[in-house]
Design a protein around this motif. Structure first.
Motif, mmCIF file in Angstrom:
data_model
loop_
_atom_site.group_PDB
_atom_site.id
_atom_site.type_symbol
_atom_site.label_atom_id
_atom_site.label_comp_id
_atom_site.label_asym_id
_atom_site.label_seq_id
_atom_site.Cartn_x
_atom_site.Cartn_y
_atom_site.Cartn_z
ATOM 1 N N SER A 1 0.836 -1.192 0.000
ATOM 2 C CA SER A 1 0.000 0.000 0.000
ATOM 3 C C SER A 1 0.878 1.253 0.000
ATOM 4 C CB SER A 1 -0.925 -0.007 1.206
ATOM 5 O OG SER A 1 -0.170 -0.159 2.373
ATOM 6 N N GLU A 2 0.244 2.359 -0.241
ATOM 7 C CA GLU A 2 0.921 3.653 -0.345
ATOM 8 C C GLU A 2 1.615 4.005 0.986
ATOM 9 O OE1 GLU A 2 -1.172 8.004 0.198
ATOM 10 O OE2 GLU A 2 -2.362 6.209 0.023
ATOM 11 N N ALA A 3 2.738 4.720 0.872
ATOM 12 C CA ALA A 3 3.457 5.107 2.082
ATOM 13 C C ALA A 3 2.727 6.249 2.784
ATOM 14 C CB ALA A 3 4.873 5.522 1.724
ATOM 15 N N LEU A 4 2.464 6.067 4.075
ATOM 16 C CA LEU A 4 1.834 7.128 4.855
ATOM 17 C C LEU A 4 2.906 8.123 5.293
ATOM 18 C CD1 LEU A 4 -0.691 8.164 6.384
ATOM 19 C CD2 LEU A 4 0.007 6.704 8.280
ATOM 20 N N LEU A 5 4.019 7.555 5.743
ATOM 21 C CA LEU A 5 5.147 8.383 6.164
ATOM 22 C C LEU A 5 6.333 8.013 5.284
ATOM 23 C CD1 LEU A 5 6.260 10.376 8.357
ATOM 24 C CD2 LEU A 5 6.991 8.361 9.618
ATOM 25 N N ASP B 1 16.017 14.831 2.284
ATOM 26 C CA ASP B 1 15.694 14.927 0.868
ATOM 27 C C ASP B 1 14.182 14.914 0.707
ATOM 28 O OD1 ASP B 1 18.402 14.822 0.453
ATOM 29 O OD2 ASP B 1 18.414 12.625 0.296
ATOM 30 N N CYS B 2 13.514 14.196 1.601
ATOM 31 C CA CYS B 2 12.063 14.089 1.511
ATOM 32 C C CYS B 2 11.531 13.726 2.887
ATOM 33 C CB CYS B 2 11.710 13.000 0.479
ATOM 34 S SG CYS B 2 9.999 12.432 0.586
ATOM 35 N N LEU B 3 10.485 14.407 3.319
ATOM 36 C CA LEU B 3 9.860 14.092 4.603
ATOM 37 C C LEU B 3 8.365 14.389 4.445
ATOM 38 C CD1 LEU B 3 10.334 13.240 7.550
ATOM 39 C CD2 LEU B 3 10.814 15.604 8.106
ATOM 40 N N THR B 4 7.616 13.373 4.066
ATOM 41 C CA THR B 4 6.189 13.604 3.830
ATOM 42 C C THR B 4 5.343 12.701 4.698
ATOM 43 O OG1 THR B 4 6.069 12.007 2.020
ATOM 44 C CG2 THR B 4 6.542 14.297 1.413
ATOM 45 N N PHE B 5 4.182 13.240 5.097
ATOM 46 C CA PHE B 5 3.212 12.464 5.869
ATOM 47 C C PHE B 5 1.874 12.621 5.160
ATOM 48 C CE2 PHE B 5 -0.179 12.721 9.107
ATOM 49 C CZ PHE B 5 -0.155 11.402 9.522
ATOM 50 N N GLY C 1 1.190 12.530 2.142
ATOM 51 C CA GLY C 1 1.311 13.407 0.981
ATOM 52 C C GLY C 1 1.665 14.848 1.299
ATOM 53 N N LYS C 2 1.721 15.206 2.589
ATOM 54 C CA LYS C 2 2.045 16.593 2.945
ATOM 55 C C LYS C 2 3.534 16.715 3.221
ATOM 56 C CE LYS C 2 -2.290 17.382 5.410
ATOM 57 N NZ LYS C 2 -2.754 15.969 5.288
#
Lengths: 327, 317
Positions: free
Chosen positions: A2-6, A64-68, A70-71
């Motif tokens: 499934s899609e990554a939440l974090l 480089d990337c830190l999303t929760f 999608g934010k």
């Protein structure tokens, strides 16, 4: 999958002249339990605090990337982070006594979380608090709402913390050593509760622990951290069946397991201690303690892919342990 | 042969006041405990927090006087020995190497302290024995010059071990010696303790809440619950065939690193033991998954090393 939440890529955290996290990457999928395991000082708690935006003043965070969900968390300021914390992402800590306010009742602390994020009346918030205390297995929730934290046992306090974290139906729960301060019999009860809540609420859990026994029993996926890096990451069964980083192998040998080592025989151990890493440090952080260290370990360490979403950071090729290529 | 430690009907109570104007309450931390430990043995003492295991250790060390009963160390009554004589026989290693070492003293002075306290030992001899002991626990002479804050947790625990052994005692009481340490360091310290015991023919009372650690080090295991030893047996037998329901629950709570097994349900419920309010009958019955009505009224006697009414022949109505 499934899609990554974090989604965390290349996270770095530095305090003064110490690099606490050095390019750590991991993802937590919706509804999965991802365990970060490692010894004290490896950067596991600091990584979690960096995600929550709760680092001490003076810490430098970059990624480089830190999303929760999608934010982009890197672009959020403190005020915007505080809207997320306790609402869509919640955190529980090792010692619930230090994270609960001793001067307020359980009920008023729980209600505050809810009214702050969702508004509504205090009465409605207290009703929800009582329902959640019942949900986490606390008998007589109405009575507990009026009590102060010091009137509760360690196990009850941790249940209160979990219930408080659930007040706003979070999608992600970060649990930092949630059972380390508890007795073994209470520990299993709290872990069962977390597993059950995850199943029923579809919660994603990022669980930080030093205990490989806990990892084996509740994680879907494991990342092993050492000296600020994720040195190995794999689905739980794969990690225990085929530990590939020399540190992971050493750590597994150190754990006393009834019946594993004959009485009188020595336990496996890793010589030396965790080093303090400066920002300019290069190469493998484990090389001073590693029995397979070679001169190339002082250079850039390759990320090895062993299939089945199993990666490790080492000069040795996948399968080295099985084929005895560790020359 | 005289046992290294013999404890007879030991009892230790504390008075505590509940709240500012509350009534005095009596806490029975150790309740009529008897056991003996042969020379060269390792008795693992396990139980949850508040079960009285650390109080028992402090009474055996002579740091707390017993309320009733007596302790014999190598056949001598502890109450007849003065502090110096006691220190030559029995020494502690505590859990927290951060709290148990004086931060203002150099490591070599910390390790020398027991020798200095004995009095009358020439300083050259003291220096020699300290150097020898530091080397024995794997610390360098250079580390002996440092202060505790400059050492890691594992190194500090080595210092605590060196200090405990410098008087060449016969018995060491290890109270959670590795609980504050990381697993890789824990293994080093456990291996060191095992090696020292073999080489110096020491006797250990080894207190831990971690059953896997106890299984690794102990020759015998005693399980404590609310001030009493509810089961005692040879380590192998106790781990293979536990008799008391509490021992079974403790063993079931050990999370071995085996994926796929999940978290077990140990069936203990959420009643917690309260040493200020010990239940009548069998003190474990409010949490016991197999309790019978009679367990609430009848006090169990030890049968084959375990205090449980359900064991054959015990407390027949």
């Amino acid at each position: 999958m499934s899609e990554a939440l974090l989604d965390i890529q290349g996270l770095r955290v530095e305090f003064g002249d110490t690099a606490a996290v050095r390019g750590a990457s991991f993802t937590v999928a919706r509804g999965e339990t991802h365990c970060i395991v490692g010894e004290s000082g490896c950067g596991k708690s600091v990584s979690a605090l960096a995600v929550m935006g709760l680092l001490a003043r003076g810490a430098r965070r970059s990624a480089d990337c830190l999303t929760f969900a999608g934010k982009d968390l890197l672009a959020r300021n403190e005020q915007q982070m505080s809207l997320l914390r306790g609402d869509r992402m919640a955190m529980i800590f090792q010692e619930p006594m230090t994270s609960l306010n001793p001067a307020y009742t359980v009920g008023s602390q729980m209600a505050e979380v809810f009214t702050r994020h969702r508004g509504g009346s205090r009465h409605a918030a207290l009703d929800r608090a009582a329902a959640l205390l019942g949900r986490v297995g606390i008998t007589a929730p109405g009575m507990r709402l009026g009590q102060f934290p010091h009137q509760l046992s360690g196990g009850l306090r941790q249940r209160v913390m979990i219930a408080m974290a659930l007040m706003c139906d979070p999608e992600l729960l970060i649990a930092d050593e949630p059972t380390t301060a508890l007795d073994v019999t209470v520990q299993v009860q709290i872990l069962r509760l977390l597993a059950e809540l995850q199943r029923d609420l579809g919660l994603a859990i990022l669980l930080i622990t030093h205990d490989l026994g806990i990892v084996a029993r509740i994680a879907d996926r494991v990342s092993v951290m050492y000296a600020g890096e994720v040195v190995e990451s794999a689905p739980t069964a794969t990690l225990f069946a085929d530990p590939s980083h020399p540190y992971t192998r050493g750590l597994l040998d150190c754990v006393p397991v009834p019946g594993k080592v004959k009485p009188g025989d020595a336990l496996g151990s890793i010589p030396g201690t965790v080093p303090r890493i400066r920002p300019s440090f290069a190469g493998c952080g484990f090389r001073d303690r590693c029995t397979h260290a070679a001169p190339v370990c002082a250079g850039t360490v390759p990320r090895q892919h062993a299939g089945n979403a199993h990666e490790f950071l080492c000069r040795l090729p996948p399968g080295w342990a099985a084929t005895g290529q560790a020359a | 042969m005289t046992p290294a430690i013999e404890v007879r009907n030991l009892r230790r109570t504390f008075r505590v006041r509940s709240g500012l104007f509350g009534e005095d309450k009596q806490i029975v931390a150790v309740d009529d405990v008897s056991f003996s430990l042969p020379t060269g043995g390792v008795l693992g003492l396990v139980g949850e927090s508040g079960c009285g295991k650390s109080t028992l250790a402090r009474v055996i060390l002579g740091l707390l006087p017993p309320s009733a009963g007596e302790v014999l160390v190598e056949g001598q009554r502890l109450s007849t020995l003065d502090r110096r004589a006691r220190a030559r026989l029995i020494q502690p290693v505590f859990q927290d190497p951060f709290a148990s070492l004086n931060p203002r003293r150099r490591i070599r002075d910390i390790v020398a302290m027991p020798l200095v306290a004995q009095g009358g030992i020439p300083s050259r001899q003291i220096a020699g024995r300290v150097a020898e002991m530091l080397a024995r626990v794997g610390l360098s002479a250079e580390q002996g010059e440092r202060f505790p804050a400059q050492l890691s947790g594992g190194q500090r625990q080595r210092v605590a071990i060196a200090r405990a052994l410098v008087l060449r005692p016969r018995i060491v009481i290890c109270d959670e010696p590795t609980s504050a340490l990381d697993v890789s360091v824990q293994a080093q310290i456990l291996n060191l303790l095992a090696e020292l015991r073999r080489d110096l023919n020491l006797t250990y009372l080894f207190i831990s809440h971690n059953l896997a650690v106890v299984e690794h080090v102990a020759s015998d295991v005693a399980v404590m619950y609310l001030g009493r030893i509810v089961e005692r047996n040879v380590a192998g037998t106790l781990f293979r065939a536990p008799k008391h329901p509490y021992t079974k629950a403790l063993l079931a709570s050990v999370l071995t690193p085996e994926p796929g097994l999940g978290v077990p349900d140990v069936g203990l419920g959420d009643v917690l033991p309260d040493p200020a309010n010990i239940p009548p009958g069998c003190r474990f019955h409010p949490r016991c998954p197999v309790a019978q009505p009679r367990c609430a009224t009848q006090t169990p006697l030890a049968v084959a090393g375990a205090e449980c009414l359900l064991l054959e022949g015990a407390g027949t109505p």
